[in-house]
Design a protein around this motif. Structure first.
Motif, mmCIF file in Angstrom:
data_model
loop_
_atom_site.group_PDB
_atom_site.id
_atom_site.type_symbol
_atom_site.label_atom_id
_atom_site.label_comp_id
_atom_site.label_asym_id
_atom_site.label_seq_id
_atom_site.Cartn_x
_atom_site.Cartn_y
_atom_site.Cartn_z
ATOM 1 N N PRO A 32 0.967 -1.040 0.075
ATOM 2 C CA PRO A 32 -0.040 0.060 -0.028
ATOM 3 C C PRO A 32 0.939 1.308 -0.077
ATOM 4 O O PRO A 32 0.448 2.217 -0.655
ATOM 5 C CB PRO A 32 -0.821 0.017 1.350
ATOM 6 C CG PRO A 32 -1.041 -1.309 1.543
ATOM 7 C CD PRO A 32 0.326 -1.946 1.083
ATOM 8 N N ASN A 33 1.867 1.308 0.808
ATOM 9 C CA ASN A 33 2.822 2.501 0.931
ATOM 10 C C ASN A 33 4.364 2.419 1.043
ATOM 11 O O ASN A 33 5.069 3.096 1.432
ATOM 12 C CB ASN A 33 2.307 3.353 1.946
ATOM 13 C CG ASN A 33 2.733 2.693 3.277
ATOM 14 O OD1 ASN A 33 2.945 1.570 3.399
ATOM 15 N ND2 ASN A 33 2.554 3.623 4.346
ATOM 16 N N PHE A 34 4.732 1.383 0.248
ATOM 17 C CA PHE A 34 5.930 0.747 0.377
ATOM 18 C C PHE A 34 6.362 -0.293 -0.927
ATOM 19 O O PHE A 34 5.607 -0.923 -1.193
ATOM 20 C CB PHE A 34 6.236 0.221 1.720
ATOM 21 C CG PHE A 34 7.667 -0.183 1.980
ATOM 22 C CD1 PHE A 34 8.808 0.792 1.982
ATOM 23 C CD2 PHE A 34 8.000 -1.501 2.418
ATOM 24 C CE1 PHE A 34 9.958 0.430 2.298
ATOM 25 C CE2 PHE A 34 9.139 -1.946 2.603
ATOM 26 C CZ PHE A 34 10.290 -1.075 2.628
ATOM 27 N N LEU A 35 7.575 -0.136 -1.468
ATOM 28 C CA LEU A 35 7.932 -1.111 -2.092
ATOM 29 C C LEU A 35 8.904 -2.246 -1.480
ATOM 30 O O LEU A 35 9.684 -1.709 -0.678
ATOM 31 C CB LEU A 35 8.634 -0.804 -3.439
ATOM 32 C CG LEU A 35 7.666 0.157 -4.428
ATOM 33 C CD1 LEU A 35 8.613 0.838 -5.614
ATOM 34 C CD2 LEU A 35 6.606 -0.547 -5.076
ATOM 35 N N ILE A 36 9.171 -3.106 -2.282
ATOM 36 C CA ILE A 36 9.994 -4.442 -1.784
ATOM 37 C C ILE A 36 10.922 -4.918 -2.695
ATOM 38 O O ILE A 36 10.247 -5.035 -3.769
ATOM 39 C CB ILE A 36 9.740 -5.347 -0.417
ATOM 40 C CG1 ILE A 36 8.401 -5.875 -1.125
ATOM 41 C CG2 ILE A 36 9.243 -4.536 0.845
ATOM 42 C CD1 ILE A 36 8.951 -7.306 -1.468
ATOM 43 N N ILE A 37 11.884 -5.542 -2.483
ATOM 44 C CA ILE A 37 12.856 -6.392 -3.349
ATOM 45 C C ILE A 37 12.612 -7.887 -2.730
ATOM 46 O O ILE A 37 12.910 -8.073 -1.804
ATOM 47 C CB ILE A 37 14.067 -5.979 -3.674
ATOM 48 C CG1 ILE A 37 14.226 -4.627 -4.252
ATOM 49 C CG2 ILE A 37 15.017 -6.754 -4.381
ATOM 50 C CD1 ILE A 37 15.358 -3.901 -4.396
ATOM 51 N N ASP A 38 12.227 -8.654 -3.758
ATOM 52 C CA ASP A 38 12.201 -10.140 -3.391
ATOM 53 C C ASP A 38 13.753 -10.626 -3.573
ATOM 54 O O ASP A 38 14.153 -10.748 -4.598
ATOM 55 C CB ASP A 38 11.297 -10.675 -4.420
ATOM 56 C CG ASP A 38 11.319 -12.261 -4.149
ATOM 57 O OD1 ASP A 38 12.036 -12.881 -3.392
ATOM 58 O OD2 ASP A 38 10.168 -12.858 -4.521
ATOM 59 N N PRO A 39 14.015 -11.021 -2.307
ATOM 60 C CA PRO A 39 15.510 -11.400 -2.305
ATOM 61 C C PRO A 39 15.988 -12.801 -3.045
ATOM 62 O O PRO A 39 16.998 -12.941 -3.612
ATOM 63 C CB PRO A 39 15.957 -11.705 -0.668
ATOM 64 C CG PRO A 39 14.502 -11.938 -0.135
ATOM 65 C CD PRO A 39 13.686 -11.266 -1.051
ATOM 66 N N ASP A 40 14.682 -13.333 -3.432
ATOM 67 C CA ASP A 40 15.152 -14.691 -3.975
ATOM 68 C C ASP A 40 14.961 -14.407 -5.823
ATOM 69 O O ASP A 40 15.383 -15.177 -6.479
ATOM 70 C CB ASP A 40 13.904 -15.739 -3.963
ATOM 71 C CG ASP A 40 13.938 -16.408 -2.521
ATOM 72 O OD1 ASP A 40 15.073 -16.279 -1.898
ATOM 73 O OD2 ASP A 40 12.817 -16.506 -2.008
ATOM 74 N N GLU A 41 14.646 -13.464 -5.994
ATOM 75 C CA GLU A 41 14.620 -12.865 -7.545
ATOM 76 C C GLU A 41 15.767 -11.940 -7.875
ATOM 77 O O GLU A 41 16.114 -11.876 -8.973
ATOM 78 C CB GLU A 41 13.383 -12.101 -7.659
ATOM 79 C CG GLU A 41 11.958 -12.941 -7.674
ATOM 80 C CD GLU A 41 12.041 -14.195 -8.729
ATOM 81 O OE1 GLU A 41 12.478 -14.011 -9.645
ATOM 82 O OE2 GLU A 41 11.526 -15.263 -8.324
ATOM 83 N N CYS A 42 16.112 -11.110 -6.795
ATOM 84 C CA CYS A 42 17.235 -10.010 -7.266
ATOM 85 C C CYS A 42 18.600 -10.785 -7.638
ATOM 86 O O CYS A 42 19.113 -11.744 -7.111
ATOM 87 C CB CYS A 42 17.318 -9.208 -5.806
ATOM 88 S SG CYS A 42 18.665 -7.784 -6.171
ATOM 89 N N ILE A 43 18.981 -10.180 -8.576
ATOM 90 C CA ILE A 43 20.170 -10.729 -9.308
ATOM 91 C C ILE A 43 21.577 -9.862 -8.905
ATOM 92 O O ILE A 43 22.684 -9.904 -9.375
ATOM 93 C CB ILE A 43 20.171 -11.088 -10.729
ATOM 94 C CG1 ILE A 43 19.889 -9.601 -11.406
ATOM 95 C CG2 ILE A 43 19.258 -12.167 -11.102
ATOM 96 C CD1 ILE A 43 20.052 -9.939 -13.122
#
Length: 107
Positions: free
Chosen positions: A30-41
């Protein structure tokens, strides 16, 4: 290692970072983005795109932001993927550099 979205994104949610991500590892709340650590290269192309300077390499996190490693990992399991830029929150510029926003994170 991965990259981590930190506190400065809360109540801003600029999405400039999303367009440059080659693996679509961003997730939207709703008010934040995150990075999926399993997808980040670990390519780092998102870092200079963030107007709030809210994205850091995990090894560069200041001590007071280390808990965002766990927050990004936890929320990546339930938040939907975001792959295109959207308008930031209406009052994003007002919130951009304010500290102590963790209690305002909407899960």
């Amino acid at each position: 290692m991965t990259h981590v979205v930190t506190e400065n994104c809360i109540k801003c949610k600029y999405t400039d970072c999303v367009d440059v991500c080659p693996v679509d590892c961003f997730r939207e709340g709703p008010n934040f983005l995150i990075i999926d650590p399993d997808e980040c290269i670990d390519c780092a192309v998102c870092i200079p795109e963030c107007p709030a300077n809210a994205i850091l390499a995990e090894e560069d996190l200041p001590q007071d932001q280390l808990h965002f490693i766990e927050i990004n990992a936890e929320l990546s399991k339930s938040w939907p993927s975001i792959t295109r830029t959207k308008k930031p929150l209406d009052d994003a510029d007002e919130w951009k550099d304010k500290p102590n926003k963790l209690p305002l994170l909407e899960r």
